[in-house]
Design an enzyme around this catalytic site. Structure first.
Site, PDB file in Angstrom:
ATOM      1  N   GLY A 132      68.606  31.949  49.451  1.00 12.84           N
ATOM      2  CA  GLY A 132      67.489  32.882  49.477  1.00 12.84           C
ATOM      3  C   GLY A 132      66.713  32.909  50.778  1.00 12.84           C
ATOM      4  O   GLY A 132      65.545  33.310  50.790  1.00 12.84           O
ATOM      5  N   ASN A 134      67.059  34.948  53.234  1.00 16.29           N
ATOM      6  CA  ASN A 134      66.688  36.343  53.530  1.00 16.29           C
ATOM      7  C   ASN A 134      65.566  36.809  52.614  1.00 16.29           C
ATOM      8  O   ASN A 134      64.636  37.476  53.068  1.00 16.29           O
ATOM      9  CB  ASN A 134      67.912  37.258  53.381  1.00 16.29           C
ATOM     10  CG  ASN A 134      68.777  37.223  54.614  1.00 16.29           C
ATOM     11  OD1 ASN A 134      68.401  37.721  55.672  1.00 16.29           O
ATOM     12  ND2 ASN A 134      69.940  36.579  54.501  1.00 16.29           N
ATOM     13  N   LEU A 205      76.046  38.652  44.751  1.00 15.41           N
ATOM     14  CA  LEU A 205      77.489  38.786  44.886  1.00 15.41           C
ATOM     15  C   LEU A 205      78.199  39.593  43.810  1.00 15.41           C
ATOM     16  O   LEU A 205      79.379  39.891  43.933  1.00 15.41           O
ATOM     17  CB  LEU A 205      78.125  37.387  45.006  1.00 15.41           C
ATOM     18  CG  LEU A 205      77.452  36.497  46.060  1.00 15.41           C
ATOM     19  CD1 LEU A 205      78.119  35.143  46.128  1.00 15.41           C
ATOM     20  CD2 LEU A 205      77.457  37.166  47.436  1.00 15.41           C
ATOM     21  N   ILE A 208      77.559  46.070  41.761  1.00 13.87           N
ATOM     22  CA  ILE A 208      76.458  46.776  41.098  1.00 13.87           C
ATOM     23  C   ILE A 208      77.053  47.880  40.217  1.00 13.87           C
ATOM     24  O   ILE A 208      77.785  48.749  40.712  1.00 13.87           O
ATOM     25  CB  ILE A 208      75.482  47.380  42.149  1.00 13.87           C
ATOM     26  CG1 ILE A 208      74.927  46.273  43.055  1.00 13.87           C
ATOM     27  CG2 ILE A 208      74.349  48.144  41.470  1.00 13.87           C
ATOM     28  CD1 ILE A 208      74.125  45.191  42.346  1.00 13.87           C
ATOM     29  N   HIS A 224      75.258  42.877  54.639  1.00 17.57           N
ATOM     30  CA  HIS A 224      76.582  42.247  54.702  1.00 17.57           C
ATOM     31  C   HIS A 224      76.678  41.493  56.030  1.00 17.57           C
ATOM     32  O   HIS A 224      76.330  42.043  57.075  1.00 17.57           O
ATOM     33  CB  HIS A 224      77.680  43.312  54.601  1.00 17.57           C
ATOM     34  CG  HIS A 224      79.041  42.716  54.550  1.00 17.57           C
ATOM     35  ND1 HIS A 224      79.549  42.133  53.405  1.00 17.57           N
ATOM     36  CD2 HIS A 224      79.984  42.554  55.508  1.00 17.57           C
ATOM     37  CE1 HIS A 224      80.750  41.654  53.667  1.00 17.57           C
ATOM     38  NE2 HIS A 224      81.037  41.898  54.932  1.00 17.57           N
ATOM     39  N   ASP A 265      80.753  47.214  49.491  1.00 19.20           N
ATOM     40  CA  ASP A 265      80.532  47.334  50.940  1.00 19.20           C
ATOM     41  C   ASP A 265      80.914  48.682  51.540  1.00 19.20           C
ATOM     42  O   ASP A 265      81.248  48.765  52.722  1.00 19.20           O
ATOM     43  CB  ASP A 265      81.290  46.221  51.689  1.00 19.20           C
ATOM     44  CG  ASP A 265      80.857  44.842  51.239  1.00 19.20           C
ATOM     45  OD1 ASP A 265      79.679  44.691  50.871  1.00 19.20           O
ATOM     46  OD2 ASP A 265      81.703  43.927  51.246  1.00 19.20           O
ATOM     47  N   GLU A 294      70.049  38.313  60.786  1.00 15.82           N
ATOM     48  CA  GLU A 294      69.553  38.862  59.516  1.00 15.82           C
ATOM     49  C   GLU A 294      68.044  38.677  59.408  1.00 15.82           C
ATOM     50  O   GLU A 294      67.316  39.606  59.068  1.00 15.82           O
ATOM     51  CB  GLU A 294      70.243  38.168  58.336  1.00 15.82           C
ATOM     52  CG  GLU A 294      71.726  38.501  58.259  1.00 15.82           C
ATOM     53  CD  GLU A 294      72.430  37.889  57.046  1.00 15.82           C
ATOM     54  OE1 GLU A 294      73.399  38.483  56.580  1.00 15.82           O
ATOM     55  OE2 GLU A 294      72.010  36.813  56.572  1.00 15.82           O
TER      56      GLU A 294
END
Ligand code: GAR
Length: 309
Positions: A132, A134, A205, A208, A224, A265, A294
């Site tokens: 976590g 990010n 991961l 969706i 990604h 992706d 990121e």
């Protein structure tokens, strides 16, 4: 200072220096050409100064830009310089405004500032399965934001680091299970009930489901850890991505932020940033570089896209 500029441009170290060389070559060539044209037109010390200024301005405004594009294309940097020129042409009013993310956000912000539209508080949910880091950066970036609230952290792994980050920040968490989640609409009522307007996948991961995408059209984004369309797809996450990049002998990698579609992706990419790969790099060192990228870009892009939604 160089590092900052490189990050702002979102280019690799190699590209950064090539771009510098292009600017240098263009400046020198423009100066030499101006001198030749001055002589060719027969201008000298006695020429009225206004004509000299007109010539120099013309060379700077038009000649310089064409030469820049020429050198840029010759040295393989056409996309960078074309984007640069388009920005300039837009500023001069020659091109109509680009409906790009940056421009749209700026125009929305100025409408809010001048009272034409009212800011609406947007509530976001962060979906994450792991450490976590990010999620933590996004939460910190949006803390005390005037119109965005992180209201929920959704996670599929009991004990994942992201859950402690959420509770340390007093954010509600929702632990989800695979079967009902993949079925499609099981968790949509909960998300709607919590007032979630926008979903950010930060190291989540599972695929969706279509029903969730349909419930949040252009309101689900993912990060990604590579330059899509390369090194993406089913099973490509975390260290696996970095191993694949190193095994392929790539000289560069980076991050891609994209809208989520029903295929892994493959949704529309909104942002990419690049880092270079040295011979000594391993999947672990590459992962550190990617995390740094990121953390530097994702929170700001999330903010912009949420404001735009
Ligand atoms: C991030 O590097 C993110 O790009 C990646 O998982 C990591 C999560 O790190 N996502 C994927 O690989 C999705 N395909 P974090 O838990 O420290 O934020």
């Amino acid at each position: 200072m160089f590092k900052r500029l490189q990050e702002k441009w979102g280019v690799s170290t190699y590209q950064f220096w090539v771009i510098f060389i292009v600017f240098g070559l263009t400046g020198t060539t423009t100066a030499i050409l101006t001198r030749y044209i001055t002589a060719w037109l027969g201008m000298n010390a006695g020429t009225y100064w206004v004509w000299k200024v007109v010539l120099r301005m013309g060379m700077l405004l038009f000649g310089y830009q064409f030469i820049l594009l020429g050198f840029g294309a010759f040295l393989g940097q056409w996309p960078f310089f074309w984007k640069y020129e388009k920005k300039l042409l837009r500023k001069l009013g020659v091109l109509s405004p680009d409906p790009g993310v940056e421009e749209e956000v700026k125009s929305k912000e100025s409408k809010i500032n001048s009272g034409i539209i009212k800011p609406k508080t947007k509530q976001i949910a962060i979906f994450a399965s792991g450490t976590g880091s990010n999620a933590e950066k996004i939460i910190a970036h949006l803390k005390n934001h005037s119109s965005i609230d992180v209201v929920l952290v959704v996670c599929n792994k009991p004990g994942a680091g992201v859950l402690s980050i959420a509770s340390a920040n007093h954010i509600q968490t929702l632990l989800i299970e695979k079967e009902p989640f993949l079925k499609g609409d099981a968790y949509i009522p909960i998300l709607k009930d919590k007032g979630v307007d926008f979903i950010v996948l930060a190291g989540f991961l599972w695929k969706i489901p279509e029903a969730l995408i349909a419930a949040y059209p252009k309101r689900i984004i993912n990060i990604h850890p590579a330059l899509l369309p390369k090194h993406g797809g089913k099973g490509m996450y975390g260290m696996r991505v970095h191993e694949s990049v190193i095994a392929a002998g790539e000289k560069e990698s980076g991050i891609t932020i994209h809208y989520v579609s029903e295929h892994f992706d493959e949704g529309e990419a909104v942002f990419q940033a690049i880092c270079s790969i040295d011979e000594k790099d391993t999947p672990e060192t590459l992962s550190q570089k990617i995390h740094a990228l990121e953390h530097a870009h994702f929170p700001g892009i999330v903010e912009k896209l949420v404001l735009l939604s």
